[in-house]
Write an enzyme that holds these catalytic residues in place. Structure first.
Site, PDB file in Angstrom:
ATOM      1  N   ASP A  26     -36.948 -41.301 -12.404  1.00 14.40           N
ATOM      2  CA  ASP A  26     -37.448 -40.767 -11.121  1.00 14.40           C
ATOM      3  C   ASP A  26     -37.728 -39.267 -11.195  1.00 14.40           C
ATOM      4  OD1 ASP A  26     -34.911 -39.667 -11.143  1.00 14.40           O
ATOM      5  OD2 ASP A  26     -34.279 -40.496  -9.214  1.00 14.40           O
ATOM      6  N   ASP A  30     -29.514 -37.216 -13.668  1.00  6.71           N
ATOM      7  CA  ASP A  30     -28.474 -37.997 -12.982  1.00  6.71           C
ATOM      8  C   ASP A  30     -27.229 -38.132 -13.872  1.00  6.71           C
ATOM      9  OD1 ASP A  30     -29.212 -40.094 -14.816  1.00  6.71           O
ATOM     10  OD2 ASP A  30     -30.895 -40.549 -13.473  1.00  6.71           O
ATOM     11  N   ASP A 200     -17.766 -22.545  -4.799  1.00 10.03           N
ATOM     12  CA  ASP A 200     -18.987 -21.852  -4.392  1.00 10.03           C
ATOM     13  C   ASP A 200     -18.651 -20.700  -3.434  1.00 10.03           C
ATOM     14  OD1 ASP A 200     -21.936 -21.934  -4.499  1.00 10.03           O
ATOM     15  OD2 ASP A 200     -21.803 -22.296  -2.351  1.00 10.03           O
ATOM     16  N   GLU A 246     -16.537 -18.531  -7.656  1.00 11.76           N
ATOM     17  CA  GLU A 246     -17.779 -17.758  -7.716  1.00 11.76           C
ATOM     18  C   GLU A 246     -17.636 -16.627  -6.697  1.00 11.76           C
ATOM     19  OE1 GLU A 246     -22.570 -17.952  -6.966  1.00 11.76           O
ATOM     20  OE2 GLU A 246     -21.158 -18.776  -5.560  1.00 11.76           O
TER      21      GLU A 246
HETATM   22  O1  TEU Z   1     -24.570 -18.789  -4.914  1.00  7.91           O
HETATM   23  C1  TEU Z   1     -24.112 -17.734  -4.129  1.00  7.91           C
HETATM   24  C2  TEU Z   1     -24.908 -16.510  -4.187  1.00  7.91           C
HETATM   25  O2  TEU Z   1     -24.435 -15.495  -3.773  1.00  7.91           O
HETATM   26  C3  TEU Z   1     -26.289 -16.655  -4.755  1.00  7.91           C
HETATM   27  O3  TEU Z   1     -26.980 -17.395  -3.810  1.00  7.91           O
HETATM   28  C4  TEU Z   1     -27.011 -15.394  -5.018  1.00  7.91           C
HETATM   29  O4  TEU Z   1     -26.799 -14.442  -4.041  1.00  7.91           O
HETATM   30  C5  TEU Z   1     -28.490 -15.698  -5.046  1.00  7.91           C
HETATM   31  O5  TEU Z   1     -28.691 -16.762  -5.916  1.00  7.91           O
HETATM   32  C6  TEU Z   1     -29.291 -14.524  -5.508  1.00  7.91           C
HETATM   33  O6  TEU Z   1     -30.616 -14.939  -5.537  1.00  7.91           O
HETATM   34  C7  TEU Z   1     -24.058 -20.059  -4.683  1.00  7.91           C
HETATM   35  C8  TEU Z   1     -24.787 -21.074  -5.524  1.00  7.91           C
HETATM   36  O7  TEU Z   1     -24.589 -20.799  -6.878  1.00  7.91           O
HETATM   37  C9  TEU Z   1     -26.229 -21.075  -5.123  1.00  7.91           C
HETATM   38  O8  TEU Z   1     -26.986 -21.918  -5.937  1.00  7.91           O
HETATM   39  C10 TEU Z   1     -26.307 -21.505  -3.681  1.00  7.91           C
HETATM   40  O9  TEU Z   1     -27.629 -21.410  -3.230  1.00  7.91           O
HETATM   41  C11 TEU Z   1     -25.420 -20.640  -2.784  1.00  7.91           C
HETATM   42  O10 TEU Z   1     -24.125 -20.446  -3.325  1.00  7.91           O
HETATM   43  C12 TEU Z   1     -25.222 -21.306  -1.446  1.00  7.91           C
HETATM   44  O11 TEU Z   1     -24.417 -22.436  -1.572  1.00  7.91           O
END
Ligand code: TEU
Length: 513
Positions: A26, A30, A200, A246
């Site tokens: 698809d 996965d 996250d 993170e």
């Molecule tokens: O990322 C957190 C984050 O701070 C990033 O979004 C960063 O600021 C951004 O990529 C800069 O362009 C985490 C995840 O890794 C990301 O993929 C998600 O979009 C975000 O959290 C929200 O859940």
């Protein structure tokens, strides 16, 4: 597998689930696809994998918008597929981190649906709703990371807070029910025997209680440490599991406050990824990171790339030169104590892909008009043959670009000088040497263009790693009889054990043991 603090020096390989391997044609990766490629990951020589979110999601932010934290999105498979993947990973000696997203849910999560359907629902307070200001504008000036205001109006007229996309409403961590829900979610996956969680935006959960203006009040409040204390109690009921947070801050001193015996095991250190290819700056950044995290009683992490960042060969100037520089920094980082986090495809030297505007998917591309994150998320390149490159038999969700023909597993397997072979060699050596190395690191003075680190072995030898960021080779004086060159990231290094003179090629790193 033996428990203990395996995470301290683990090399972790991030698998971006949507882009690793597609088993059903698809065009989207996965869990069964990942299972079919686990042998490749184990052979690479990493210790663990981190799986990005595979939970049910409308995919407004690539799965970081979750509608059910305890299930698998049908695009990626089923819980049974997850259990099979986990069992096979364990059988191959690989630990498995899963992603947990506690700052926000999807707007389509049943909790949020209940919260907007009925103001008197108990779940209303699981999110952060506020009435508009007198003139109808948002309650304060906080901005969404993805662009625009952090507030969007619900159908009933109140605003809800979202630090990311408007499809990702932030949870209210001041409500104890939210804590209980997440304890149950952690236990659900711990009982299935995952080895850890990547958390996250671990610095986002609490916002200033009174919503004081200014974006710094939207993030990184001390109250969040209470959550990590609780979560640590939950995870410590199980043997040998770990959290990596993170914490997307560039203030390392602050990031280090997130880790410790009653907080998180590790936190990502993004500072090195922002550091230019310059020996003086790299030396200072790495040295400071090591001091801070080793002092906290935990261990540092080393990140050059992930699914949010521009791939590092591109940051280092792109082309063969960017790849060469990336290999050099990687060789230095792999010589250090702590956990390198690798991102799928970096072992092939993949650069940021060129994604045409009409194939873009990332909401940050649309909301910020910036560079977007699709270019680091294009699928793994397994084979030479287009159009699927071994990733899919269908139409890939993000397109391949030109580099897929030259940088893929099939070609690099056949080329002893490839980036793939370099990663395998470095990881194998790291594993071979690790048990004998002490955690202390020496910083001998060297040429201004070089970073030199030493780690003593228990049997009285020394591992010396040297990174040369100059455009020409550099000579260094090591102890006579210091050993032999065991790794060189590019070109040809020379070491004369008689005189102790080491020649490091331009923009390369070597290990001498
Ligand atoms: O990322 C957190 C984050 O701070 C990033 O979004 C960063 O600021 C951004 O990529 C800069 O362009 C985490 C995840 O890794 C990301 O993929 C998600 O979009 C975000 O959290 C929200 O859940």
């Amino acid at each position: 597998m033996a428990a203990g603090a395996w995470w301290r020096d683990a090399v972790v390989y991030e698998i971006y689930v949507r882009s690793f391997a597609d088993s059903d044609g698809d065009g989207v990766g996965d869990l069964a696809g990942i299972r079919s490629r686990l042998g490749y990951v184990a052979d690479l020589g990493v210790d663990a994998i981190w799986l990005t979110p595979f939970y049910p999601s409308p995919m407004h932010d690539a799965g970081y918008d979750v509608t059910d934290y305890c299930d698998v999105d049908p695009r990626f498979g089923t819980l049974a597929d997850f259990d099979l993947l986990l069992a096979e990973a364990h059988a191959l000696g690989l630990r498995v981190y899963v992603d947990v997203v506690p700052n926000h849910t999807s707007v389509e999560h049943p909790w949020f649906q209940a919260a907007i359907a009925d103001r008197s629902s108990p779940m209303r307070d699981w999110y952060i709703f506020r009435p508009p200001a007198a003139d109808g504008s948002p309650p304060n000036d906080w901005k969404s990371v993805f662009g625009g205001s952090a507030w969007t109006r619900a159908p009933d007229g109140d605003y809800y807070l979202h630090l990311f996309d408007s499809s990702q409403p932030d949870l209210n961590w001041r409500n104890p029910a939210v804590h209980e829900q997440f304890h149950a979610i952690l236990r659900f996956w711990l009982a299935r025997e995952v080895d850890g969680f990547r958390i996250d935006v671990a610095h986002a959960l609490y916002k200033d209680r009174d919503l004081h203006p200014g974006d710094r009040n939207a993030w990184d409040q001390d109250e969040v440490f209470g959550v990590w204390r609780e979560w640590r109690k939950v995870i410590d009921d199980y043997d040998g599991r770990a959290f990596v947070g993170e914490v997307f801050l560039y203030d390392m001193d602050r990031v280090a406050q997130y880790v410790g015996r009653t907080r998180l095991h590790q936190a990502f250190n993004f500072v090195v990824a922002r550091t230019p290819f310059d020996a003086t700056v790299l030396r200072a950044t790495i040295r400071r990171s090591l001091e801070l995290f080793l002092r906290s009683g935990t261990s540092p992490t080393w990140v050059l790339s992930n699914h949010d960042l521009v791939r590092h060969p591109t940051r280092y100037g792109g082309g063969e030169r960017g790849v060469r520089r990336g290999r050099a920094v990687t060789a230095l980082l792999l010589a250090l104590p702590g956990s390198p986090y690798l991102y799928q495809g970096e072992e092939l030297g993949l650069e940021q892909s060129d994604v045409p505007p009409d194939r873009r998917q990332d909401p940050t591309w649309f909301r910020q008009g910036g560079i977007g994150r699709d270019g680091c998320r294009t699928p793994m390149t397994w084979t030479v043959a287009a159009p699927g490159h071994g990733f899919t038999t269908g139409d890939p969700w993000l397109p391949f670009d030109e580099q897929a023909r030259a940088r893929n597993v099939e070609l690099e397997e056949a080329d002893p000088g490839s980036t793939l072979h370099f990663y395998r060699r470095a990881l194998a050596l790291r594993r071979e040497l690790a048990p004998s190395l002490r955690r202390s690191v020496g910083w001998p003075d060297a040429h201004a263009d070089c970073v030199v680190v030493t780690r003593p072995t228990r049997d009285g030898r020394t591992l010396t790693a040297v990174l040369n960021t100059a455009r020409a080779s550099r000579q260094l004086q090591l102890d006579a009889g210091a050993g032999a060159v065991v790794l060189c990231s590019a070109g040809r290094a020379r070491f004369d054990p008689g005189t102790g003179t080491l020649t490091v090629p331009a923009e390369a790193a070597v290990w001498v043991v």
